[in-house]
Write an enzyme that holds these catalytic residues in place. Structure first.
Site, PDB file in Angstrom:
ATOM      1  NE  ARG A  86     -27.471   8.653  13.921  1.00  0.00           N
ATOM      2  CZ  ARG A  86     -27.081   8.845  12.658  1.00  0.00           C
ATOM      3  NH1 ARG A  86     -27.639   9.797  11.940  1.00  0.00           N
ATOM      4  NH2 ARG A  86     -26.158   8.088  12.111  1.00  0.00           N
ATOM      5  CB  SER A 136     -32.530  10.040  -7.533  1.00  0.00           C
ATOM      6  OG  SER A 136     -32.286  11.438  -7.481  1.00  0.00           O
ATOM      7  CD  GLU A 137     -36.847  14.569 -13.036  1.00  0.00           C
ATOM      8  OE1 GLU A 137     -37.285  14.843 -14.165  1.00  0.00           O
ATOM      9  OE2 GLU A 137     -37.357  15.002 -11.985  1.00  0.00           O
ATOM     10  CG  ASN A 187     -28.908  11.269  -7.127  1.00  0.00           C
ATOM     11  OD1 ASN A 187     -28.717  12.421  -6.765  1.00  0.00           O
ATOM     12  ND2 ASN A 187     -28.999  10.270  -6.265  1.00  0.00           N
ATOM     13  CB  ILE A 199     -20.855   3.470  -4.227  1.00  0.00           C
ATOM     14  CG1 ILE A 199     -20.302   3.621  -2.806  1.00  0.00           C
ATOM     15  CG2 ILE A 199     -20.288   2.211  -4.880  1.00  0.00           C
ATOM     16  CD1 ILE A 199     -18.796   3.574  -2.707  1.00  0.00           C
ATOM     17  CE  LYS A 227     -26.756  -3.275   0.715  1.00  0.00           C
ATOM     18  NZ  LYS A 227     -27.096  -2.966  -0.701  1.00  0.00           N
ATOM     19  CG  LEU A 277     -13.357   9.100   3.909  1.00  0.00           C
ATOM     20  CD1 LEU A 277     -11.901   9.367   3.591  1.00  0.00           C
ATOM     21  CD2 LEU A 277     -13.703   9.640   5.274  1.00  0.00           C
ATOM     22  CE  LYS A 295     -24.185   1.758   9.025  1.00  0.00           C
ATOM     23  NZ  LYS A 295     -22.815   1.925   8.510  1.00  0.00           N
ATOM     24  N   GLY A 330     -25.645   7.678  -7.540  1.00  0.00           N
ATOM     25  CA  GLY A 330     -25.250   7.832  -6.137  1.00  0.00           C
ATOM     26  C   GLY A 330     -23.750   7.961  -5.957  1.00  0.00           C
TER      27      GLY A 330
END
Length: 430
Positions: free
Chosen positions: A353, A128-129, A131, A106, A235, A262, A223, A104
Site C-alpha cells: 500500500r 473522539s467522543e 472513545n 495504547i 512522528k 497486537l 515508522k 485509544g
C-alpha cells in the site's frame, strides 16, 4: 504421572491413545516455544487448549484453571517483562497524571496501569467522543477512591482548551499518546497528519512547560525511522522537536519508540478476524512483509519503565524481539480458527500500500543504539538542530497549515527529516 513422550511425538501419542483433546499446561512458555508446540498440536488434527500465561496470571486478569483456546497473542507475545515496579509505583503514587489519546488502544491501557498505582488524579483527554465515553464507562464500574478522574473531550491541536485544561488541573506527568496512525489514509492528507501529530505535540508540549509538568513522555513509532510515509515523517518531526526542546526547559522530554501492538485499533489482527468471519480471503500486501509485534500491556509497561529511567532528551527504543511475517500471522489465525490455509480459507496478496515498507526499522544507524540498565530498553543518540532554525521552521509549519499550503509543508518537513522518501504525489484535501 507417567510421561508418554515429548511434544515432537504428539502425533504418535494421539493415535496410540485415541486422544480427543490436548491441554498445553506450560504457563511459563515463551512465544517461540508456544509456536513450536502449537505446530505439533496442529499436525494431530485434534483440538487443543492452553492455560493462561504467567504474565496473565500475575496480573490477576485470569484464574489458574481458566483453560482456553490458544490465541494469536500466545504465539506472538513474549516473555514476562521484569520491571522496577517499586520505583515506578513510588513515582506515580499521589501524582497528577495526564494521558492524551487516553481512549485509544495504547492510551487506555496506560490509564489502566497508571490507575493501579494510585495517582492523586488521572486526566484523560481524547478528541473522539465515543472513545472517551467508552473509557469513562469502563472506569465508572470500578471504585477508585484514591484517584480523582477527569474525562476531557478535546483535541491536542486546540491551544486554548489545552492550556485551560493544564492550567486548571496542573498535571505533573504527561503521556502523549494522541496521534493519527493509519499509514495509507494519511498519505494523501499531509495537512491533517501534520496538524495533529506535529502541531498537536507542539501545543501540548508548550502548555506542559508553562504549567510546570515534570515529565513529558512522547509515544512514537518505528515508522519514524527512515520514514517512507507521512505518518512516520510526522512522528519523526515530533521526536526532533521534543528532544531539542528538552535542553531549553525544566520539563523532561522523553520519547519511547516501538513497533506494532497486537489488537490495536486499525491493526491487522482485527482485520483478519473480520475476514475470517466472512469466510475469507485474508488479505496480505506482500508474501515477504514482516513487522515487529508486542502486546499492548507489555508496551505500556515499558513506557512506564522508560518514564522512570529517562532524565530528559532520550529516545528509548523497545526491544521488540524478532519480526514476524504477516503471511505467517494469517496462516496461524486460519489454523487457530480450525481451518486450513489455501483449502478452507485463502490468503490473497494485494500488493504494498502507499507508504508501506517490507521491513520496519527500530533505529537509524546514525543513532548509535546503546543498552540501558533495563534489558528491554535501548537508547538512541539524538540529532541536535540549531534551536532558532527549528523554532522558525515550526512557526512556518503553523502558517502553512493555516493556509493549507501543501507544497510548503512538504518542503518544510523535508528540511527537518531529509531522509524522508515518499513515493506519492501529495494532494491537498478539502
Amino acid at each position: 504421572i507417567r510421561v508418554l513422550g515429548t511434544a515432537k511425538q504428539l502425533e504418535d501419542i494421539v493415535i496410540s491413545y485415541r486422544i480427543d483433546l490436548i491441554f498445553i499446561a506450560i504457563p511459563s512458555a515463551g512465544s517461540a516455544a508456544m509456536r513450536r508446540i502449537v505446530e505439533y498440536c496442529e499436525r494431530t488434527k485434534v483440538p487443543f487448549r492452553t492455560l493462561p500465561s504467567l504474565s496473565a496470571l500475575v496480573s490477576g486478569r485470569v484464574e489458574m484453571n481458566a483453560l482456553r483456546e490458544v490465541n494469536i497473542e500466545d504465539l506472538l507475545g513474549r516473555d514476562q517483562v521484569q520491571l522496577e515496579w517499586d520505583r515506578i509505583t513510588n513515582y506515580i503514587k499521589g501524582k497528577r497524571i495526564l494521558v492524551s489519546g487516553g481512549g485509544g488502544s495504547i492510551g487506555s491501557e496506560l490509564c489502566r496501569q497508571i490507575l493501579a498505582l494510585q495517582p492523586q488524579m488521572l486526566i484523560i483527554i481524547d478528541n473522539s467522543e465515543f472513545n472517551l465515553y467508552q473509557i469513562e464507562q469502563e472506569f465508572s464500574l470500578v471504585e477508585y477512591a484514591d484517584t480523582e478522574m477527569h474525562f476531557v473531550l478535546v483535541s491536542v491541536t486546540d491551544k486554548i482548551a489545552i492550556e485551560h485544561c493544564l492550567h486548571k488541573l496542573k498535571p505533573e506527568v504527561v503521556f502523549h499518546a494522541a496521534a493519527y496512525k493509519h499509514v495509507p489514509l494519511l498519505e494523501t492528507q499531509i495537512r491533517s497528519a501534520i496538524q495533529n501529530n506535529v502541531l498537536g505535540t507542539h501545543t501540548l508540549a508548550e502548555a506542559s512547560i508553562k504549567t510546570g509538568v515534570e515529565k513529558f513522555i512522547l509515544i512514537s513509532s518505528d515508522k519514524a525511522v527512515n520514514p517512507t510515509n507521512v505518518m512516520g515523517m510526522t512522528k519523526r518531526v515530533a521526536e526532533i522537536y521534543c528532544q531539542n526542546l528538552n535542553e531549553r526547559v525544566h520539563t523532561q522530554f522523553i520519547t519511547v519508540r516501538f513497533g506494532n501492538v497486537l489488537n490495536s485499533a486499525g491493526s491487522v489482527i482485527p482485520l483478519f478476524q473480520k475476514q475470517l468471519k466472512m469466510g475469507g480471503p485474508l488479505t496480505v500486501t506482500h508474501p515477504e512483509i514482516q513487522r515487529y509485534f508486542m502486546t499492548i500491556p507489555e508496551a505500556c509497561q515499558l513506557i512506564l519503565q522508560a518514564m522512570m529511567n529517562g532524565q530528559g532528551g532520550e529516545i528509548f527504543v523497545l526491544d521488540m524481539g524478532e519480526p514476524i511475517k504477516i503471511a505467517y500471522l494469517a496462516e496461524q489465525m486460519i489454523r487457530l480458527a480450525g481451518k486450513e490455509p489455501g483449502k478452507d480459507i485463502d490468503i490473497q496478496y494485494t500488493g504494498l500500500r502507499p507508504g508501506e515498507k517490507l521491513y520496519e526499522e527500530l533505529f537509524h544507524p546514525s543513532e548509535e543504539l546503546r543498552q540501558t540498565a533495563h534489558e528491554k530498553l535501548f537508547k538512541a543518540k539524538f540529532r541536535k538542530i540549531e534551536w532558532s532554525e527549528l523554532d522558525a521552521t515550526m512557526s512556518l509549519i503553523h502558517l502553512a497549515c493555516k493556509q493549507n499550503n501543501i507544497e510548503e509543508l512538504q518542503v518544510l518537513t523535508k528540511s527537518l527529516v531529509p531522509e524522508f522518501q515518499s513515493s506519492l504525489h501529495l494532494i491537498a484535501m478539502d
